[in-house]
Design a protein around this motif. Structure first.
Motif, PDB file in Angstrom:
ATOM      1  N   ASP A 189      39.420  16.766  52.433  1.00 25.74           N
ATOM      2  CA  ASP A 189      39.468  17.469  50.978  1.00 25.74           C
ATOM      3  C   ASP A 189      38.485  18.790  51.086  1.00 25.74           C
ATOM      4  N   VAL A 190      39.070  19.979  50.867  1.00 21.50           N
ATOM      5  CA  VAL A 190      38.174  21.004  50.905  1.00 21.50           C
ATOM      6  C   VAL A 190      37.736  21.482  49.524  1.00 21.50           C
ATOM      7  N   GLU A 191      36.748  21.864  49.254  1.00 20.52           N
ATOM      8  CA  GLU A 191      36.368  22.830  48.075  1.00 20.52           C
ATOM      9  C   GLU A 191      35.699  24.108  48.695  1.00 20.52           C
ATOM     10  N   LEU A 192      36.355  25.206  48.032  1.00 20.32           N
ATOM     11  CA  LEU A 192      35.619  26.496  48.361  1.00 20.32           C
ATOM     12  C   LEU A 192      34.719  27.211  47.278  1.00 20.32           C
ATOM     13  N   TYR A 193      33.718  27.374  47.738  1.00 20.11           N
ATOM     14  CA  TYR A 193      32.629  28.008  46.883  1.00 20.11           C
ATOM     15  C   TYR A 193      32.432  29.529  47.217  1.00 20.11           C
ATOM     16  N   PRO A 194      32.808  30.321  46.116  1.00 22.00           N
ATOM     17  CA  PRO A 194      32.473  31.620  46.343  1.00 22.00           C
ATOM     18  C   PRO A 194      31.179  32.364  46.443  1.00 22.00           C
ATOM     19  N   PHE A 195      31.227  33.346  47.048  1.00 21.93           N
ATOM     20  CA  PHE A 195      29.553  33.734  47.084  1.00 21.93           C
ATOM     21  C   PHE A 195      29.751  35.447  47.278  1.00 21.93           C
ATOM     22  N   SER A 196      28.503  36.109  46.524  1.00 21.91           N
ATOM     23  CA  SER A 196      28.820  37.566  46.405  1.00 21.91           C
ATOM     24  C   SER A 196      28.482  38.201  47.744  1.00 21.91           C
ATOM     25  N   ASP A 197      27.723  37.701  48.430  1.00 17.73           N
ATOM     26  CA  ASP A 197      27.278  38.189  49.945  1.00 17.73           C
ATOM     27  C   ASP A 197      26.491  37.272  50.850  1.00 17.73           C
ATOM     28  N   THR A 198      26.486  37.607  52.103  1.00 15.63           N
ATOM     29  CA  THR A 198      26.180  36.826  53.250  1.00 15.63           C
ATOM     30  C   THR A 198      24.781  36.346  53.065  1.00 15.63           C
ATOM     31  N   ALA A 199      23.995  36.735  52.455  1.00 12.48           N
ATOM     32  CA  ALA A 199      22.492  36.045  52.324  1.00 12.48           C
ATOM     33  C   ALA A 199      22.675  34.658  51.420  1.00 12.48           C
ATOM     34  N   GLU A 200      23.619  34.758  50.372  1.00 14.18           N
ATOM     35  CA  GLU A 200      23.889  33.622  49.336  1.00 14.18           C
ATOM     36  C   GLU A 200      24.458  32.597  50.164  1.00 14.18           C
ATOM     37  N   GLY A 201      25.273  32.935  51.168  1.00 15.73           N
ATOM     38  CA  GLY A 201      26.006  32.084  51.858  1.00 15.73           C
ATOM     39  C   GLY A 201      25.284  31.505  52.942  1.00 15.73           C
ATOM     40  N   SER A 202      24.351  32.109  53.429  1.00 17.99           N
ATOM     41  CA  SER A 202      23.534  31.687  54.588  1.00 17.99           C
ATOM     42  C   SER A 202      22.362  30.887  54.097  1.00 17.99           C
ATOM     43  N   GLN A 203      21.828  30.904  52.790  1.00 17.22           N
ATOM     44  CA  GLN A 203      20.987  30.170  52.267  1.00 17.22           C
ATOM     45  C   GLN A 203      21.539  28.717  51.647  1.00 17.22           C
ATOM     46  N   ALA A 204      22.984  28.799  51.095  1.00 21.99           N
ATOM     47  CA  ALA A 204      23.532  27.768  50.828  1.00 21.99           C
ATOM     48  C   ALA A 204      23.804  26.938  51.913  1.00 21.99           C
ATOM     49  N   LEU A 205      24.196  27.423  53.321  1.00 22.00           N
ATOM     50  CA  LEU A 205      24.237  26.435  54.359  1.00 22.00           C
ATOM     51  C   LEU A 205      22.753  25.846  54.735  1.00 22.00           C
ATOM     52  N   ALA A 206      21.842  26.828  54.574  1.00 27.19           N
ATOM     53  CA  ALA A 206      20.593  26.354  55.458  1.00 27.19           C
ATOM     54  C   ALA A 206      19.909  25.338  54.451  1.00 27.19           C
ATOM     55  N   VAL A 207      20.378  25.071  53.133  1.00 27.98           N
ATOM     56  CA  VAL A 207      19.605  24.095  52.316  1.00 27.98           C
ATOM     57  C   VAL A 207      20.657  22.831  52.170  1.00 27.98           C
ATOM     58  N   GLY A 208      21.960  22.940  52.667  1.00 27.72           N
ATOM     59  CA  GLY A 208      22.896  21.675  52.727  1.00 27.72           C
ATOM     60  C   GLY A 208      23.848  21.790  51.436  1.00 27.72           C
ATOM     61  N   ALA A 209      23.815  22.865  50.540  1.00 27.95           N
ATOM     62  CA  ALA A 209      24.454  22.923  49.442  1.00 27.95           C
ATOM     63  C   ALA A 209      26.075  23.004  49.735  1.00 27.95           C
ATOM     64  N   ILE A 210      26.189  23.539  50.930  1.00 27.88           N
ATOM     65  CA  ILE A 210      27.547  23.610  51.668  1.00 27.88           C
ATOM     66  C   ILE A 210      27.713  23.089  52.993  1.00 27.88           C
ATOM     67  N   ASP A 211      28.801  22.981  53.596  1.00 32.63           N
ATOM     68  CA  ASP A 211      28.746  22.201  54.839  1.00 32.63           C
ATOM     69  C   ASP A 211      29.192  23.109  55.972  1.00 32.63           C
ATOM     70  N   ALA A 212      29.945  24.334  55.388  1.00 32.17           N
ATOM     71  CA  ALA A 212      30.402  25.589  56.315  1.00 32.17           C
ATOM     72  C   ALA A 212      30.331  26.768  55.708  1.00 32.17           C
ATOM     73  N   VAL A 213      30.496  27.787  56.379  1.00 31.29           N
ATOM     74  CA  VAL A 213      30.681  29.107  56.069  1.00 31.29           C
ATOM     75  C   VAL A 213      31.029  29.974  57.178  1.00 31.29           C
ATOM     76  N   THR A 214      31.718  31.068  56.639  1.00 34.69           N
ATOM     77  CA  THR A 214      32.019  32.117  57.618  1.00 34.69           C
ATOM     78  C   THR A 214      31.047  33.532  57.298  1.00 34.69           C
ATOM     79  N   GLN A 215      30.250  33.902  58.407  1.00 35.60           N
ATOM     80  CA  GLN A 215      29.288  34.951  57.964  1.00 35.60           C
ATOM     81  C   GLN A 215      29.557  36.034  58.848  1.00 35.60           C
ATOM     82  N   GLY A 216      29.388  37.276  58.327  1.00 41.88           N
ATOM     83  CA  GLY A 216      29.269  38.487  59.039  1.00 41.88           C
ATOM     84  C   GLY A 216      27.749  38.598  59.620  1.00 41.88           C
ATOM     85  N   ILE A 217      27.456  39.048  60.904  1.00 43.91           N
ATOM     86  CA  ILE A 217      26.277  39.081  61.342  1.00 43.91           C
ATOM     87  C   ILE A 217      25.411  40.074  60.487  1.00 43.91           C
TER      88      ILE A 217
END
Length: 335
Positions: free
Chosen positions: A59-87
């Protein structure tokens, strides 16, 4: 089927850690995936909209972010399990600090013919002869994300003619202001990610003069990254997610690279808020979905030169291939 939810958590005080160890014991794990709503997300968007994740028993929930910095931080602290990131500098800084995450698959690359970052110049400058090649960047006013891959493209393109940082006026207008700025001649051009580059060409009759695949072929457009919840604590859920993801990417390639139904793919991606268009340059994917590191060392060196990075990360140490290899075999060996 997963669905997009609004951001109800705040990246502060370490975030709300995912209870992955408990999930690992359930037959149907729940996975939180960050969504940037860009080209990097085509595999995730299609896998979710076409129920490929559900078919894999997750079961998947998608959490939208406005930029890569937010997504990276969320993954780093464990708030999400996966993310696609531009370099980006933000992602590389997290790697330099030893974030507990892994690159598990490609989320696209600038393969030949698939340069999804393009430099677009006003047509009158091209037709008049004011702009003929990289030497003519001098004196132009360009909109782009500074110290990001679009800036890197302009820098590498200009290097061939000895163009320096001060030779070009760079402005950050925000994506919504690029079109009116081009129409009003407030800027001479812009370096943009798809589908924005193609939209700008269509709406202003501008000219694409160079794209990333011509300057830095196979430079990564993005990566699919897993946090420890999917890499170690629930390895099987990570592999299942990858199987669904690969099927989504295959559908995208079938539509854009193999004369499939682009309209259906665009419709399904837009249902997951992924910004795509049928007339855009399509992002490239390797058949084995291995994450590209082409020209990344040079990009890192430039990030350090401009002061974005203080410590050089070893990107190869963040790549984990075992789940991708197993998932790839389950979907036929290539996408």
């Amino acid at each position: 089927m997963g669905h997009v939810v609004s951001r109800r958590f705040i990246l502060a005080a370490g975030g709300a850690l995912v209870a992955a160890s408990a999930q690992a014991q359930t037959a149907r794990p729940k996975v939180k995936i960050g969504l940037l709503r860009s080209l990097y997300d085509v595999g995730i968007g299609l896998a979710d909209s076409r129920s490929y994740f559900a078919a894999e028993g997750i079961d998947v929930e998608l959490y939208p972010f406005s930029d890569t910095a937010e997504g990276s931080q969320a993954l780093a602290v464990g708030a999400i399990d996966a993310v696609t990131q531009g370099i980006s500098g933000g992602l590389l800084n997290l790697m330099a600090r030893g974030v507990e995450a892994k690159i598990v698959a490609s989320a696209g690359e600038h393969a030949p013919g698939h340069g999804v970052i393009g430099l677009v110049i006003r047509r009158e400058l091209v037709d008049s002869g004011r702009f003929k090649g990289p030497a003519d960047l001098k004196g132009l006013k360009l909109a782009l994300g500074q110290n990001a891959p679009p800036h890197w493209l302009v820098k590498k393109y200009g290097d061939a003619a000895g163009i320096g940082r001060r030779d070009v006026e760079l402005v950050s207008t925000g994506i919504g202001n690029v079109l009116p700025a081009m129409i009003n001649k407030a800027i001479d051009g812009a370096c943009l990610l798809e589908p924005y580059a193609s939209e700008l060409i269509r709406r202003t009759d501008a000219v694409r003069v160079v794209s990333m695949d011509q300057v830095q072929p196979n430079f990564p457009a993005g990566y699919l990254m897993f946090g420890p919840s999917l890499v170690t604590r629930n390895h099987d859920a990570g592999e299942r997610l990858l199987r669904g993801y690969l099927r989504g990417v295959k559908d995208y390639r079938d539509a854009f690279d193999r004369s499939g139904d682009k309209e259906a793919v665009v419709r399904d991606l837009r249902s997951r808020q992924v910004n795509v268009a049928t007339d855009m340059v399509s992002v490239g994917f390797p058949e084995d979905m291995a994450p590209s590191t082409a020209h990344v060392d040079a990009f890192i060196a430039w990030q350090m030169e401009v002061g974005v990075l203080k410590t050089k990360p070893d990107i190869s140490s963040f790549i984990a291939n075992d789940q991708r290899a197993a998932a790839l075999q389950a979907v036929g060996g290539r996408i």
